[in-house]
Design a protein around this motif. Structure first.
Motif, short mmCIF file in Angstrom:
data_model
loop_
_atom_site.label_atom_id
_atom_site.label_comp_id
_atom_site.label_asym_id
_atom_site.label_seq_id
_atom_site.Cartn_x
_atom_site.Cartn_y
_atom_site.Cartn_z
N GLY A 99 0.81 -1.21 0.00
CA GLY A 99 0.00 0.00 0.00
C GLY A 99 0.85 1.26 0.00
N ILE A 100 1.93 1.26 0.78
CA ILE A 100 2.83 2.41 0.80
C ILE A 100 3.47 2.61 -0.57
N LEU A 101 3.85 1.50 -1.23
CA LEU A 101 4.41 1.58 -2.57
C LEU A 101 3.39 2.21 -3.54
N TYR A 102 2.14 1.80 -3.41
CA TYR A 102 1.08 2.38 -4.25
C TYR A 102 0.90 3.87 -3.96
N TRP A 103 0.89 4.23 -2.68
CA TRP A 103 0.72 5.64 -2.31
C TRP A 103 1.80 6.51 -2.96
N ILE A 104 3.05 6.06 -2.87
CA ILE A 104 4.16 6.83 -3.45
C ILE A 104 3.93 7.00 -4.95
N ALA A 105 3.54 5.92 -5.62
CA ALA A 105 3.30 5.98 -7.06
C ALA A 105 2.15 6.90 -7.39
N GLN A 106 1.07 6.84 -6.62
CA GLN A 106 -0.10 7.69 -6.88
C GLN A 106 0.22 9.17 -6.69
N LEU A 107 0.93 9.49 -5.62
CA LEU A 107 1.27 10.89 -5.37
C LEU A 107 2.24 11.42 -6.41
N LEU A 108 3.19 10.58 -6.83
CA LEU A 108 4.10 10.99 -7.90
C LEU A 108 3.35 11.20 -9.21
N GLY A 109 2.39 10.31 -9.50
CA GLY A 109 1.60 10.44 -10.73
C GLY A 109 0.84 11.75 -10.76
N SER A 110 0.23 12.11 -9.64
CA SER A 110 -0.50 13.37 -9.56
C SER A 110 0.43 14.57 -9.74
N THR A 111 1.59 14.52 -9.10
CA THR A 111 2.53 15.63 -9.17
C THR A 111 3.06 15.82 -10.59
N VAL A 112 3.45 14.71 -11.23
CA VAL A 112 3.97 14.79 -12.60
C VAL A 112 2.88 15.30 -13.55
N ALA A 113 1.64 14.86 -13.36
CA ALA A 113 0.54 15.33 -14.20
C ALA A 113 0.39 16.85 -14.10
N CYS A 114 0.48 17.38 -12.89
CA CYS A 114 0.34 18.83 -12.70
C CYS A 114 1.53 19.59 -13.27
N LEU A 115 2.73 19.04 -13.15
CA LEU A 115 3.91 19.68 -13.74
C LEU A 115 3.80 19.70 -15.26
N LEU A 116 3.33 18.60 -15.84
CA LEU A 116 3.16 18.54 -17.29
C LEU A 116 2.10 19.55 -17.76
N LEU A 117 1.01 19.65 -17.00
CA LEU A 117 -0.04 20.61 -17.35
C LEU A 117 0.48 22.04 -17.25
N LYS A 118 1.24 22.30 -16.22
CA LYS A 118 1.77 23.65 -16.03
C LYS A 118 2.69 24.03 -17.20
N PHE A 119 3.52 23.08 -17.62
CA PHE A 119 4.42 23.34 -18.74
C PHE A 119 3.65 23.47 -20.06
N ALA A 120 2.69 22.54 -20.28
CA ALA A 120 1.95 22.52 -21.54
C ALA A 120 1.05 23.73 -21.73
#
Length: 255
Positions: free
Chosen positions: A107-128
């Motif tokens: 579950g902790i491994l999933y949490w890290i992946a989920q939070l990273l996915g959200s962060t990268v999505a927002c960084l990509l949106l901000k750049f795009a």
């Protein structure tokens, strides 16, 4: 199940069992699916703000954002269900853990992946979008943190209850596309119910990315505490009352 530290049906897990190549493949699937979901959902909100010059949310705008989130989650769950279980949400993972369907370490491994996915999505949106402001979850005028807290508990309970009924319960049978469709629909319906009041996250990862990218943590705890309580309650209630316990616990995390 050997090599697991088990408290009733809750399992802590071991490094050997929970940190192997297939586990990291599952975490990668969670990262990608959460990125897909947040990019679509957050992107729809930013597009609405651009088209309306940041005007207050209209009924049509709320419907459009709700549909974007529903479709995005449908795709995210459908594309990762056979790899990771299609959680895409720390509250779903927490509910699955309390129900004995995933170990704490996984579950902790999933949490890290989920939070990273959200962060990268927002960084990509901000750049795009040429550095447009990423939409941070906030409370509407006249809505207190306790109003929002209750909203998040109730709505996330409905979401995780739906996940259990259509995806986790071994008695569900072969529901195929119905599970991700139902999960997407219940999210969209709850955004229509609570979106005008407090944003309707139902998922701690969704507000985490925007908060981190914008460094705005105002009332952020509501979007963690409410979903985790609601998701945890749904997992416990469904597991204790509706699941027969004739199937092996943790079956959904064996890859």
């Amino acid at each position: 199940m050997p090599n697991l530290i088990v408290i009733d049906r809750i399992a802590i897990g071991t490094v050997a069992a929970d940190f192997h190549p297939n586990a990291f493949k599952a975490a990668l699937a969670e990262f990608i699916s959460t990125l897909i979901f947040v990019f679509a959902g957050q992107g729809s909100t930013m597009a609405y703000n651009k088209l309306t010059s940041n005007a207050p949310t209209s009924p049509a705008g709320l419907i459009a954002v709700a549909l974007a989130h529903a479709f995005g989650l449908f795709v995210a769950v459908a594309t990762s269900a056979n790899i990771s279980g299609g959680h895409c949400n720390p509250a779903v993972t927490f509910g699955a853990f309390l129900g004995g369907n995933i170990t704490l370490l996984r579950g902790i491994l999933y949490w890290i992946a989920q939070l990273l996915g959200s962060t990268v999505a927002c960084l990509l949106l901000k750049f795009a979008t040429h550095y447009m402001t990423v939409s941070v979850f906030t409370l509407s005028s006249g809505v207190s943190v306790w109003n929002a807290f209750v909203f998040e508990i109730v709505m996330t309970f409905a979401l995780v209850y739906t996940v259990y009924a259509t995806a986790i319960d071994a008695k569900k049978g072969d529901v195929g596309v119905i599970a991700p469709l139902a999960i997407g629909f219940v999210l969209g319906a709850n955004i229509l119910a609570g979106g005008a009041f407090e944003g309707a996250a139902l998922n701690p990862a969704v507000p985490f990315g925007p908060a981190l990218v914008s460094w705005n943590w105002h009332h952020h705890w509501v979007y963690w505490a409410g979903p985790l309580i609601g998701g945890g309650l749904a997992g416990v209630v469904y597991e204790l009352i509706f699941i027969s316990h004739t199937h092996e616990p943790l079956a959904v995390v064996e890859y």
